[in-house]
Design a protein around this motif. Sequence first.
Motif, mmCIF file in Angstrom:
data_model
loop_
_atom_site.group_PDB
_atom_site.id
_atom_site.type_symbol
_atom_site.label_atom_id
_atom_site.label_comp_id
_atom_site.label_asym_id
_atom_site.label_seq_id
_atom_site.Cartn_x
_atom_site.Cartn_y
_atom_site.Cartn_z
ATOM 1 N N GLN A 1 1.508 -7.433 -9.967
ATOM 2 C CA GLN A 1 2.205 -6.040 -10.204
ATOM 3 C C GLN A 1 0.923 -5.138 -10.671
ATOM 4 O O GLN A 1 1.126 -3.935 -10.010
ATOM 5 C CB GLN A 1 2.896 -6.101 -11.606
ATOM 6 N N ALA A 2 -0.018 -5.537 -11.294
ATOM 7 C CA ALA A 2 -1.029 -4.532 -11.757
ATOM 8 C C ALA A 2 -1.809 -4.316 -10.407
ATOM 9 O O ALA A 2 -2.225 -2.941 -10.200
ATOM 10 C CB ALA A 2 -2.197 -5.491 -12.445
ATOM 11 N N VAL A 3 -1.914 -5.123 -9.230
ATOM 12 C CA VAL A 3 -2.667 -4.639 -7.956
ATOM 13 C C VAL A 3 -1.745 -3.730 -7.350
ATOM 14 O O VAL A 3 -2.347 -2.691 -6.569
ATOM 15 C CB VAL A 3 -2.805 -6.008 -7.201
ATOM 16 N N VAL B 1 0.201 -1.571 -8.570
ATOM 17 C CA VAL B 1 -0.035 -0.165 -9.213
ATOM 18 C C VAL B 1 -1.010 0.399 -8.835
ATOM 19 O O VAL B 1 -1.205 1.520 -8.817
ATOM 20 C CB VAL B 1 -0.106 -0.314 -10.754
ATOM 21 N N THR B 2 -2.150 -0.289 -8.837
ATOM 22 C CA THR B 2 -3.395 0.342 -8.216
ATOM 23 C C THR B 2 -3.285 0.665 -6.863
ATOM 24 O O THR B 2 -4.113 1.741 -6.157
ATOM 25 C CB THR B 2 -4.479 -0.454 -8.187
ATOM 26 N N ARG B 3 -2.342 0.167 -5.955
ATOM 27 C CA ARG B 3 -2.082 0.662 -4.447
ATOM 28 C C ARG B 3 -0.926 1.935 -4.364
ATOM 29 O O ARG B 3 -0.649 2.161 -3.411
ATOM 30 C CB ARG B 3 -1.609 -0.533 -3.675
ATOM 31 N N GLY B 4 -0.580 2.467 -5.608
ATOM 32 C CA GLY B 4 0.367 3.651 -5.637
ATOM 33 C C GLY B 4 1.734 2.899 -5.704
ATOM 34 O O GLY B 4 2.661 4.022 -5.663
ATOM 35 N N ARG C 1 0.874 -1.124 0.175
ATOM 36 C CA ARG C 1 -0.078 -0.050 -0.123
ATOM 37 C C ARG C 1 0.933 1.353 -0.055
ATOM 38 O O ARG C 1 0.936 2.178 0.996
ATOM 39 C CB ARG C 1 -1.012 -0.144 1.142
#
Length: 266
Positions: A243-245, A247-250, A8
Amino acid sequence: MDLGARGRAAAARAVLDEVIGDPGADAAVCSLAFATRASLTRQAGRHAVARADDGRAARIAFAGEQAASVWTRAARVDALVGLAADSLGIGDFGASSRLLERAGVEIGAGGDVTVDAGAEVGGGEVDWGEVGWVCDGRPRLRIAWVRAELALYSGDPRAAEFAARAVELAADAPSLRHRVKTDLIAAASHAAAGESAVAADSAERIAATCRGEGLLPLEWAAQTMVEGLRPGVTASRPAAGLQAVLVTRGMAFAPLAGPSDPPRYP
């Protein structure tokens, strides 16, 4: 640090920015905050950019004639090790080696540091068992990590020896994340030695442990190793999806090709 360990990154940076922007924050704590923010940047592959925050951490930690407290020493070592890791990531192996040597000198000064058992940090009573890990055990382990990684990157045949030393230091660590990351570095040393099956099996176990504990960045790193050693194997949680997840977490990953210094937080 817990937020960062779980991937996160945006939330972790928000907390760190509050510490950094607090005019009443202790200098050592502020330095540690900069070094931690740098680690989030470096974790996304932006080693060159991370040097800015690690440099700020070093400037604060070494400023003036600060008393030789355990917190000041930990801040100095964190900044030096961070800069060593940054240098490693951009291929400056000489600088990385020299910074690790300097960090070793700094942590070796521990015998001259006195701990006031009645002191308080951040307004609360200190648990000196935890402080011993944060200010001594953890910095020593981080030096061992980067020393092993430097050996791996530079082709030093002592990589397995350095990784084994890190495993020894991590054996009694209270932090699962630190133990797991140490195991991942050991797995990399096995891969470098041509022991691909051993490395892949270890990385698979690490990925499973991280999945159960919510340590997403380390799960991604372990799964990336598995897929590199066993191409074509189908995974329930492939590295690209992890990795995509992140990225969504910043976590702003550096591109594999293109400008070397993109914005830190696009």
